[in-house]
Design an enzyme around this catalytic site. Structure first.
Site, PDB file in Angstrom:
ATOM      1  N   ASP A 102      -1.639 -11.332  -2.439  1.00 13.81           N
ATOM      2  CA  ASP A 102      -0.511 -10.557  -2.941  1.00 13.81           C
ATOM      3  C   ASP A 102       0.639 -11.536  -3.204  1.00 13.81           C
ATOM      4  O   ASP A 102       0.418 -12.604  -3.771  1.00 13.81           O
ATOM      5  CB  ASP A 102      -0.154  -9.460  -1.935  1.00 13.81           C
ATOM      6  CG  ASP A 102       0.839  -8.446  -2.456  1.00 13.81           C
ATOM      7  OD1 ASP A 102       0.519  -7.759  -3.433  1.00 13.81           O
ATOM      8  OD2 ASP A 102       1.943  -8.342  -1.879  1.00 13.81           O
ATOM      9  N   TYR A 147       6.230   1.474  -8.794  1.00 12.47           N
ATOM     10  CA  TYR A 147       6.718   1.213  -7.438  1.00 12.47           C
ATOM     11  C   TYR A 147       7.563  -0.061  -7.340  1.00 12.47           C
ATOM     12  O   TYR A 147       8.563  -0.101  -6.607  1.00 12.47           O
ATOM     13  CB  TYR A 147       5.560   1.167  -6.429  1.00 12.47           C
ATOM     14  CG  TYR A 147       4.750  -0.112  -6.421  1.00 12.47           C
ATOM     15  CD1 TYR A 147       5.046  -1.134  -5.524  1.00 12.47           C
ATOM     16  CD2 TYR A 147       3.687  -0.302  -7.304  1.00 12.47           C
ATOM     17  CE1 TYR A 147       4.308  -2.316  -5.510  1.00 12.47           C
ATOM     18  CE2 TYR A 147       2.948  -1.468  -7.300  1.00 12.47           C
ATOM     19  CZ  TYR A 147       3.263  -2.477  -6.401  1.00 12.47           C
ATOM     20  OH  TYR A 147       2.545  -3.639  -6.400  1.00 12.47           O
ATOM     21  N   TYR A 231      10.246  -8.181  -3.548  1.00 13.12           N
ATOM     22  CA  TYR A 231      10.554  -7.276  -4.656  1.00 13.12           C
ATOM     23  C   TYR A 231      11.855  -7.588  -5.380  1.00 13.12           C
ATOM     24  O   TYR A 231      11.877  -7.761  -6.606  1.00 13.12           O
ATOM     25  CB  TYR A 231      10.489  -5.822  -4.170  1.00 13.12           C
ATOM     26  CG  TYR A 231       9.099  -5.501  -3.695  1.00 13.12           C
ATOM     27  CD1 TYR A 231       8.050  -5.361  -4.589  1.00 13.12           C
ATOM     28  CD2 TYR A 231       8.799  -5.449  -2.332  1.00 13.12           C
ATOM     29  CE1 TYR A 231       6.745  -5.137  -4.162  1.00 13.12           C
ATOM     30  CE2 TYR A 231       7.501  -5.221  -1.897  1.00 13.12           C
ATOM     31  CZ  TYR A 231       6.490  -5.080  -2.814  1.00 13.12           C
ATOM     32  OH  TYR A 231       5.205  -4.886  -2.383  1.00 13.12           O
ATOM     33  N   HIS A 291      -7.315  -3.883  -3.709  1.00 10.18           N
ATOM     34  CA  HIS A 291      -6.167  -4.756  -3.448  1.00 10.18           C
ATOM     35  C   HIS A 291      -6.277  -5.470  -2.103  1.00 10.18           C
ATOM     36  O   HIS A 291      -5.668  -6.518  -1.904  1.00 10.18           O
ATOM     37  CB  HIS A 291      -4.885  -3.919  -3.504  1.00 10.18           C
ATOM     38  CG  HIS A 291      -3.630  -4.725  -3.519  1.00 10.18           C
ATOM     39  ND1 HIS A 291      -3.337  -5.634  -4.517  1.00 10.18           N
ATOM     40  CD2 HIS A 291      -2.580  -4.774  -2.651  1.00 10.18           C
ATOM     41  CE1 HIS A 291      -2.160  -6.194  -4.271  1.00 10.18           C
ATOM     42  NE2 HIS A 291      -1.687  -5.698  -3.152  1.00 10.18           N
TER      43      HIS A 291
END
Length: 314
Positions: A102, A147, A231, A291
């Site tokens: 990730d 998201y 993020y 994922h």
């Protein structure tokens, strides 16, 4: 699992939580994503150690049992890159294999690009080479309820969404949502946590005990830093132009990973365009992989990692 040792190592002004098992000349440093933590690598650490290598997994700064930085609102991906190099220095490790999942893939590749003398090889799961910056993820090509777009909003919205639930429920929700092959996208009148159906069970490869471990670690750190990095800093240009990763690399792609549906990502991987940045790249696809492929199919992933280590020297 009980053989894994834990300690804190002072790195650039914060104490990082370090989990470690095994010994040997080859060092493998595992870098987690979100909502993961060092524990996400439990299967891989033991497998690598059993093959005679030294396995290390950390909680990134601001995550789990690692300390919070003094000014998290100033954090960027460069902090993670610098932390990895400083950790290798603190542990007197000249070179290591970096394994990233990730967003942990970004510092894995960028450490290799900026400090090639420190990296023996790179393995990433799900995420190909990408540079933090305005075009890292093309949010504008996805609906407003994507998201990442929601979690990139200024402080408040995601915090309020998460804050309606206890930490364990937030982790449960995200694990279930992110195990699907569809990108998590909320409607205009929904929040991301509203996408979750409480009747949905945990995936068979992720136990209530696993969930409790994750929850206990995120209860310690909260979500303030994780919402900042990755993020809210994903769009921040890191100042690099056309970096190259010279180390041998392996990208493992679960074909049911929703990230493949991000605009341009599948073409970038399948056409080989990613090799512009990572010339010595091998790509392996897992047809049923999602994922969390390393937790979903640990034995297969362990074999791929061990084979890669066997293939490439110190």
């Amino acid at each position: 699992m009980e053989q894994i040792q834990h300690r804190h190592v002072q790195v650039r002004g914060v104490k990082l939580h370090v989990a470690e098992i095994g010994s040997g000349p080859k060092v493998v440093l595992f870098l987690h994503g979100f909502p993961e933590i060092w524990y996400t690598w439990r299967h891989q650490m033991v497998a690598v150690a059993n093959k005679g290598h030294r396995a290390i997994a950390i909680d990134f700064r601001g995550y789990g049992l690692s300390e919070q930085p003094a000014e998290p609102e100033k954090a960027t991906f460069k902090d993670l890159i610098d932390d990895v190099v400083a950790l290798l220095d603190s542990l007197s490790i000249d070179k290591a294999f970096l394994v990233g999942k990730d967003f942990g893939a970004l510092p894995a590749y960028l450490v290799a690009a900026l400090h090639p003398e420190r990296v023996s090889g790179v393995i990433t799961l799900g995420i190909p080479f990408m540079l933090p910056g305005p075009s890292a993820v093309q949010n504008h090509l996805l609906p407003e309820g994507f998201y990442i777009s929601r979690w990139q909003e200024p402080v408040g919205r995601a915090e309020a969404d998460f804050g309606r639930f206890d930490v364990k429920t937030v982790i449960r929700n995200i694990y279930i949502l992110f195990s699907r092959s569809e990108i998590p996208i909320a409607a205009a009148d929904q929040e991301i946590m509203d996408l979750f159906d409480p009747a949905t069970p945990l995936p068979p490869w992720f136990s209530e005990e696993d969930l409790s471990v994750y929850a206990s670690l995120y209860e310690k750190s909260g979500f303030r830093y994780p919402l900042r990095v990755p993020y809210r800093t994903l769009k921040v240009d890191c100042g690099l132009t056309d970096p190259k990763v010279s180390a041998p690399s392996l990208l493992i792609v679960g074909e049911k990973d929703y990230v493949l549906k991000f605009p341009g990502i599948e073409d970038y991987i399948r056409t080989g365009a990613v090799k512009h940045f990572v010339p010595d790249l091998e790509i392996t696809y897992m047809a049923e992989g999602n994922h969390f492929v390393h937790e979903q199919f640990p034995e297969q992933i362990n074999q791929l990692i061990v084979s890669f280590l066997d293939k490439h020297g110190i």
